[in-house]
Structure formats: structure tokens, C-alpha cells
Design an enzyme around this catalytic site. Structure first.
Site, short mmCIF file in Angstrom:
data_model
loop_
_atom_site.label_atom_id
_atom_site.label_comp_id
_atom_site.label_asym_id
_atom_site.label_seq_id
_atom_site.Cartn_x
_atom_site.Cartn_y
_atom_site.Cartn_z
N ASP B 11 33.09 36.87 41.82
CA ASP B 11 33.68 38.12 41.34
C ASP B 11 34.06 37.87 39.89
OD1 ASP B 11 35.23 40.28 40.68
OD2 ASP B 11 36.69 40.02 42.30
N GLU B 171 30.84 45.79 43.41
CA GLU B 171 32.12 45.30 43.91
C GLU B 171 32.61 46.04 45.17
OE1 GLU B 171 34.21 45.45 40.21
OE2 GLU B 171 33.10 43.71 39.47
N ASP B 193 38.52 50.98 44.59
CA ASP B 193 38.60 49.70 43.88
C ASP B 193 39.12 49.91 42.46
OD1 ASP B 193 38.21 47.29 42.61
OD2 ASP B 193 36.10 47.08 43.14
#
Lengths: 172, 615
Positions: B11, B171, B193
Site C-alpha cells: 500500500d 485500494e 476510503d
């Protein structure tokens, strides 16, 4: 429109306007496991590229067959097999009726009236139903023997639906 | 699993980065010795070297013009697009060739790709240290709303960091994988998110074997950073109001306010009000202030409302009503803000799900996807979408869409082009991404030149150009001419981002860097070797006491201490030397208990890891 591969063949479905959507979903899922690039991460670049293209085709086929207007346009393209059809032709009187409906929508947009809007929505939906019912009958005949007249009638039918869908979107 | 097969998930965040992988115990964030797996996405240039992570973060207020944060917001963007952003940054950003920007530090200049590569390298090193083995392949996550240029920039950063980027995934999708597989989530779910710099919302259909994204929306320039900026500006305004004479210009003050704002923001997620001190003796600033949650919420409410608006639009695109959503998953550090949670709850009419740590869930999902890509499982298929429509410029500057937003990827479209003058051998295409009607309102992905069209009268060539958006959400363009009898392949030359040559050059230039990587890898290997040798010695220690004299035992103990001390330094060769000495000292012991199973273990270990001689 001359498609490269017959989507009905890709999914192993009989060519026709009626499609069993549950069956289509199940086959799409199964075929995705066969061709999705995520299962080719260890393959050669050429094989990876092939998986990308096969998966792209599978996705396009699924999208086309899943959606009624798209499926109709696609099946008509298959049946026309390269023969040119007039993509603007509409049944006599249809445009006049559409103009009248459009005026009503314009008025409703200028001065909203929920009740009138709902009623107009129902009218458009009824027209759409009629167009689609006519299409089922036309496709049944065209699949038995595609005459130029039948193909053109189907093209007009597809054109009508486009108009009605645009009106429906404005009423949503 | 063999390390060569391992694909880790990374990430690469605006403020924080981390890696995760599927190990024997399941998917885990990779951490060294119980430390936090998170590496702040901050880097600071110090005497020709990069400090990355926590160390660099501390330098933000000490060396602001040499310390780079929020690189992700620069990725794949040109100078013009960043106009609103740049005045807020304490470091210098200048336009460079082909739509690139460069961060200037002293005499040096770096592309965002190179800077991101430094962060990725730090994440990679941390992962290698945690795993005790080298890592070569990774899945890297990007905001779902990243366009083609931003995705390519991310992939290039991975390559510069010496990683094979097996897949770029979104993501929110990664988070959904984690929830779908770890938590057994099913039905239609929404992933909200809100990270440090970006906002995404995705609506997915999760079934037993298929994770399908129905629609995605977002803003690649909206996140915690913006909340900090608003808060810092308000804090500065208050100080200024009370002490009008004070000059708060310059990066030192702005970074102090930003850093304090960040802490105040975090505090206000727990408390209803907080006190903070601002001290900057150089500017004569010393004050104690307070801020309440209500005041903070009033500041950020417009931005939070924007995200809720995007949620509504995305639900509509997915053909779902809020009450049809079975679960709402919160991801990203900024989703901890109470106002954000309240607004999300209000929209969906249910309490959001936070079962998996919002800071780790994306990396974990990426790690699971890495496991799938490595062939570790094949029980689910991930079907993601292209976030923004892709198309070409046509007459009058209109944007002609070829692949529309929210189409499942991979997706392909073919368009036929021809020539306008006799014997024309090239055609130029301007490719754009966006939802607006005119190309001037869309993102230019660059100009593609088709070269090598066979000379023919104008209008005769039929050049079939195929646009393929692959599983990474990245466009490749290929072209063929079919009228010339045989299908002639045509060269497609993109003109944006980094070229393959530039990536190679950057990689060549960082030979020293590669050396450092090698050093790092050796260190990891030798440290692990040392630990295993210690374990082996411990196992045979009771026997050793019977066989060896006090002096020999003491020498072994002393040498073990030397190895321990050496192991914490960054000198692999010295560590190796001390390990070799330990091998020498333990040789009599080895000879003496030749037949023991424990020794065999020791020997096998030395054989497998080579280097240290033991007979």
C-alpha cells in the site's frame, strides 16, 4: 457492424433474442476463471497479452448480452451480416409523437409537477414495453429467415427504443 | 512458500506505506520485531542520501525544503494541474519534460517516480527484514480513481525500486478482498476510503467466487492532507489575529503549523477539545491554544459533504439505493474522524464496518491478491472497472469516448483511422481520459503517433487502432493497417510520462543504490544466519559444557556477543567475518559431538547458507 467473434458462441448459448440471464452469469463466471489475466501471472508476456485480450472480449460479450438494447443491436448486426441498414429510419408518425412527448418533458422541467411527471413516465414505459414486445416477434421471424424488410423493421425498432430511453432518462 | 514465488502487497500511501503478505499463518502486515509495519511516506535528502520514513518525518520541521511528503499527489500530474497544490508545499516543484514535474532539492532534481521509488525501496527493505528473505515481486495499490498516467507513474516507481510490479490494483478493491476473504463478507458492499491525500468509493458485488466492482468514484486530491491544511490555516489565522506583528511566512512556520494541525486533528477524533502549544523561538512565536471538535468539524464539513455527494453518485452509477448496501467498509486513516463516520452512517443508514484495521486493510488485500497471482490459490476472480472514460479527440476538440467509465477491465475498443493527404505515413492521436464533453476539460494522456502506414492515396488506408485497458487499468495502444493487402503493424509512440529509456537511465544512475540494496539484502541474510547459528549453539550447549574447557566456552560466548554487536551495524562483510570466527571457535565443539543430531542441524545450516566453513 461486423463482430469478430460471435458472442453467443463465446458463451455457448443458442443465438436468439431471449437469453437466460442466470445461465449467462454462470458461464461468464466459469469462463472468467479460464481466461482472467490474474491466473496467468507466471505465463510468458505473449500468453499474458493473449489472456488480456480474451478477457476483454469475454467482458465485452457479457456486457452486450446482459443488456437488452445492446443485445438487440448486436444480434441485428449478426443477422444483417454486413448488409447496410438505414440507421435513422423510424416508423411513420413516430417522430411526431416523440416531439409531442419531448415538449411535455420540457414543460415539466420548466415547471415540475410530480403527478404529471409520473403519468408521463408510465406512458413512456408503456411505449417501451410495446416496442420490446414487437421486437421479440420480429427477431423470431428474422431468425427463421432474415429478409431485408425484417432487418430494416428491426433497425427501426432499435432506433425507437433509443429515443424512448433518452426520454426516460430525462424523466428519471 | 519459496521466496521466489512470494508476491507481497504494498500500500503506497500519501502519508503512510506498508507491505503485507500471505504467510503460513495467513495474511499479515509485515513488521520487524513487533514494530509498526507502517513507514511514513516521507523522505528527506541529507548529504546526498535519502532518509526515509519516521526519520524523515522528524526532519519535516527541521529541514522543510529538503523533506518531501505527499509525493503521491504529484504522481502522473503536470505542473499546470498542480497549480493549486504547489504553493502549499515547502519544497520546490518545477515543470520538466513531457508533462513531468521534478522536485528540486539543492542542486538536484527528482521525478515523483524516483521519489516514490525511494519509499517503495524502504518498504521493500522492511519487508525483506521481516520475512528474512529477498522480495522481488509485488502488487502495488493505487486509488481507484487514479487515471492512466498516475497508474503508469506508480508502476514505473516500482520498477525503479527494483520490483517486478505484477499487478496494480485499486485500494478500495483491495480492502474488499480482505473483507470478502478474511471476514467472509457477501452481497453488495460499499467501500469508503478516505486516506491522506485521496478519496475513493467503490460499490462491489461479492459472491462466493466473484468479487465484481459495479462502480467507482472519487477524488485523487481530497484527503487528510486537506483537513490538515484547513486546520493549519485556521490556527495561523488565530495566532495572527492575536499577534498581528508576527511574521509567519516561510516553510519553517508552515510546517510547524501543519505538523501541529495533524496532531490536533488526531486528538479531536478522541476528545471533544484539545490544547496545543506552538513554539518557534526564531520567529518569536510561543503560544498555547485550544481547538474544539465542533470548530474542526465546521472547517472540514464541506469536504466531507463532497465525499458523501460522490458516494450518492457512485451508488446511482452502480444502480443501487443506499438501503440495498449490505455493508459499508471504512478504509484509510481519515475515516477515523467522527464526522466522517457520522455522515457515512447517515447516508447508508447503518453503522460502518471497521473489523479490519483501516490502516492495514489495503495492504492485506493486496497481499492476498499477490498470493492469488503467485498461484497460491485460485478460488476467486477479481473483476474491477476503469474509473474514467477513455477516448480520443475528434473534430472541434470534442471528446469521443471509446471505453466508458465503470466498464469491467480488461476492456478493448477498436477504431478505424485514415489519412488526409496522399502518401501520408503517420497519424497522430490525442488520447484523453475524463467524463466531460470537450477534451479541454479532460486529462490528456498524451499524443500517440502511428508511424509506418504504407504510402497510399488519401483516405484509402484503414488503420485499425486497438485501445486495450488491461487488468492494471493501464492503456496499451496497438495498430494495424489492413487495406495494403497484408496487415501491416504500425509503431505506436506514446509521448508522456517516463520512457522506457528514462527508467533504465534512472536505474543505471542508481547503481550505488543497487549496491546499497545488495548490502541490505546481505545484512538480512547474515542476521538470520547468525540467529540460526545461535539457536544451534544453544541446543548443544549442555553437551559443550561437558566437552570443552572453560576458556574455550568463554571464547565462544564472547564471540557470540561480538556477532550480536556487529549484527546491529550496517556492515555485512564485517558481520560475515565475525560469523566466520564464530565458526572457527565452534569447530572443536563440532568435532567433539560429530554424531549428535543437533550438530547435523548446525552443519546442514552452514552448508545451506554457504560461506561459513565448518568441518
Amino acid at each position: 457492424m461486423t463482430p469478430e467473434r460471435d458472442y453467443f458462441q463465446v458463451f455457448g448459448l443458442a443465438r436468439g433474442y431471449a437469453v437466460d440471464l442466470a445461465e449467462l452469469d454462470a458461464r461468464y463466471e466459469r469462463l472468467s476463471f479460464d481466461v482472467h489475466p490474474d491466473f496467468f501471472a507466471a505465463a510468458t508476456p505473449a500468453e499474458k497479452q493473449r489472456a488480456e485480450r480474451l478477457a476483454a472480449e469475454l467482458n465485452a460479450g457479457y456486457r452486450t448480452l446482459r443488456d437488452e438494447p445492446e443485445r438487440a443491436a448486436y444480434l441485428l448486426g449478426l443477422l444483417a451480416a454486413g448488409r447496410a441498414l438505414d440507421t435513422r429510419q423510424l416508423p411513420a408518425g413516430f417522430l411526431q409523437q416523440m416531439f409531442a412527448l419531448q415538449e411535455q418533458v420540457d414543460e415539466l422541467e420548466a415547471a415540475p409537477e410530480p403527478a404529471a411527471k409520473a403519468e408521463l413516465g408510465r406512458a413512456v414505459a408503456a411505449r417501451l414495453d410495446a416496442v420490446r414486445a414487437e421486437r421479440v416477434a420480429l427477431f423470431a421471424r428474422a431468425l427463421a429467415g432474415a429478409t431485408p424488410e425484417l432487418l430494416q423493421a428491426l433497425q427501426s425498432n432499435v432506433n425507437c427504443e433509443k429515443y424512448l430511453l433518452r426520454l426516460q432518462a430525462r424523466l428519471a | 512458500m519459496e521466496s521466489k514465488d512470494l508476491i507481497i502487497g504494498i500500500d503506497l500511501g500519501t502519508t503512510n506505506s506498508l507491505a503485507a503478505a500471505v504467510l503460513d499463518q495467513g495474511p499479515v502486515a509485515l513488521r520487524v520485531d513487533g514494530k509498526s509495519p507502517i513507514i511514513p511516506s516521507v523522505l528527506s535528502r541529507q548529504e546526498g542520501h535519502w532518509a526515509v520514513g519516521q526519520e524523515a518525518r522528524e526532519l519535516r520541521t527541521i529541514a522543510p525544503e529538503r523533506t518531501v511528503f505527499s509525493v503521491k499527489r504529484l504522481m502522473g500530474r503536470d505542473h499546470g494541474e498542480l497549480a493549486a497544490e504547489l504553493p502549499r508545499l515547502p519544497y520546490a516543484v518545477q515543470p520538466a519534460q513531457r508533462g513531468l514535474v521534478k522536485v528540486h532539492i539543492g542542486e538536484e532534481a527528482f521525478t515523483p517516480q524516483e521519489l516514490s521509488a525511494e519509499i517503495l525501496s524502504a518498504v521493500k527493505r522492511n519487508a525483506e527484514e521481516a520475512l528474512g528473505r529477498p522480495v522481488a515481486r509485488a502488487v502495488i495499490t493505487v486509488p481507484a480513481y487514479f487515471d492512466d498516467a498516475q497508474r503508469q507513474a506508480t508502476r514505473d516507481a516500482g520498477r525503479i525500486a527494483g520490483l517486478e510490479v505484477v499487478r496494480i490494483i485499486n485500494e478500495p478493491t483491495a480492502a474488499a478482498i480482505a473483507y470478502g476473504l478474511d471476514e467472509g463478507q457477501r452481497g453488495t458492499v460499499a467501500v469508503y476510503d478516505l486516506g491522506g491525500g485521496t478519496f475513493d468509493v467503490s460499490v462491489l458485488q461479492l459472491s462466493e467466487k466473484v468479487f465484481k466492482v459495479l462502480a467507482t468514484g472519487g477524488d485523487t486530491h481530497l484527503g487528510g492532507d486537506d483537513f490538515d491544511a484547513l486546520l493549519a490555516a485556521e490556527m495561523m489565522r488565530r495566532v495572527q489575529q492575536r499577534q498581528p506583528g508576527l511574521s509567519l511566512a516561510g516553510p519553517l512556520a508552515s510546517q510547524l503549523f501543519r505538523k501541529t494541525a495533524e496532531l490536533v486533528k488526531i486528538d479531536l477524533s478522541r476528545a471533544l477539545e484539545t490544547e496545543y502549544r506552538l513554539d518557534l523561538p526564531a520567529l518569536g512565536l510561543a503560544c498555547q491554544e485550544r481547538f474544539t471538535r465542533v470548530e474542526f468539524e465546521a472547517l472540514i464539513a464541506p469536504l466531507v459533504d463532497t465525499t458523501i455527494g460522490t458516494c450518492r453518485a457512485t451508488l446511482a452509477k452502480a444502480g443501487k439505493r443506499p438501503d440495498e448496501i449490505a455493508d459499508v467498509v471504512l478504509v484509510g486513516g481519515s475515516s477515523r474522524i467522527p464526522l466522517v463516520r457520522a455522515r457515512v452512517r447517515e447516508l447508508f443508514g447503518r453503522a460502518p464496518n471497521i473489523a479490519i484495521d483501516p490502516d492495514e486493510v489495503v495492504a492485506i488485500g493486496a497481499g492476498i491478491q499477490g498470493h492469488l497471482l503467485a498461484g497460491g490459490r485460485r478460488d476467486y476472480v477479481l473483476l474491477d472497472v476503469i474509473p474514467l472514460s477513455l477516448g480520443i479527440e475528434t473534430l472541434g476538440g470534442t471528446f469521443s469516448k471509446l471505453i466508458t467509465a465503470n466498464t469491467t477491465i480488461p476492456a478493448e475498443a477498436t477504431e478505424v483511422f485514415t489519412t488526409y493527404v496522399d502518401d501520408q505515413t503517420g497519424v497522430e492521436l490525442n488520447i484523453y481520459q475524463g467524463e466531460r464533453e470537450f477534451v479541454k476539460d479532460c486529462r490528456n494522456l498524451g499524443r500517440f503517433r502511428l508511424r509506418g502506414i504504407p504510402p497510399m492515396p488519401a483516405g484509402l488506408p484503414k488503420v485499425h487502432v486497438t485501445f486495450l485497458v488491461d487488468t492494471n487499468g493501464i492503456l496499451t495502444v496497438s495498430a494495424r493497417e489492413e487495406r495494403s493487402g497484408q496487415a501491416a503493424a504500425i509503431d505506436v509512440i506514446p509521448s508522456h510520462g517516463l520512457t522506457a529509456g528514462e527508467i533504465e537511465r534512472i536505474m543505471d544512475e542508481s547503481v550505488a543504490h543497487a549496491q546499497e540494496d545488495m548490502t541490505r539484502r546481505q545484512l538480512v541474510e547474515f542476521r538470520n544466519m547468525a540467529e540460526a547459528v545461535f539457536r544451534g549453539i544453544d541446543k548443544v550447549w549442555d553437551q559443550a559444557r561437558e566437552m570443552l574447557g572453560e576458556a574455550e566456552l568463554a571464547a565462544i560466548r564472547a564471540q557470540m556477543d561480538t556477532v550480536r554487536r556487529q549484527a546491529v551495524l550496517d556492515e555485512p562483510l564485517a558481520l560475515k567475518r565475525e560469523m566466520d570466527r564464530l565458526g572457527e571457535l565452534t569447530r572443536p565443539l563440532a568435532d567433539a559431538i560429530m554424531s549428535k543430531a543437533a550438530l547435523q542441524e548446525l552443519r546442514r545450516f552452514f552448508r545451506d547458507h554457504g560461506g561459513v566453513e565448518m568441518v
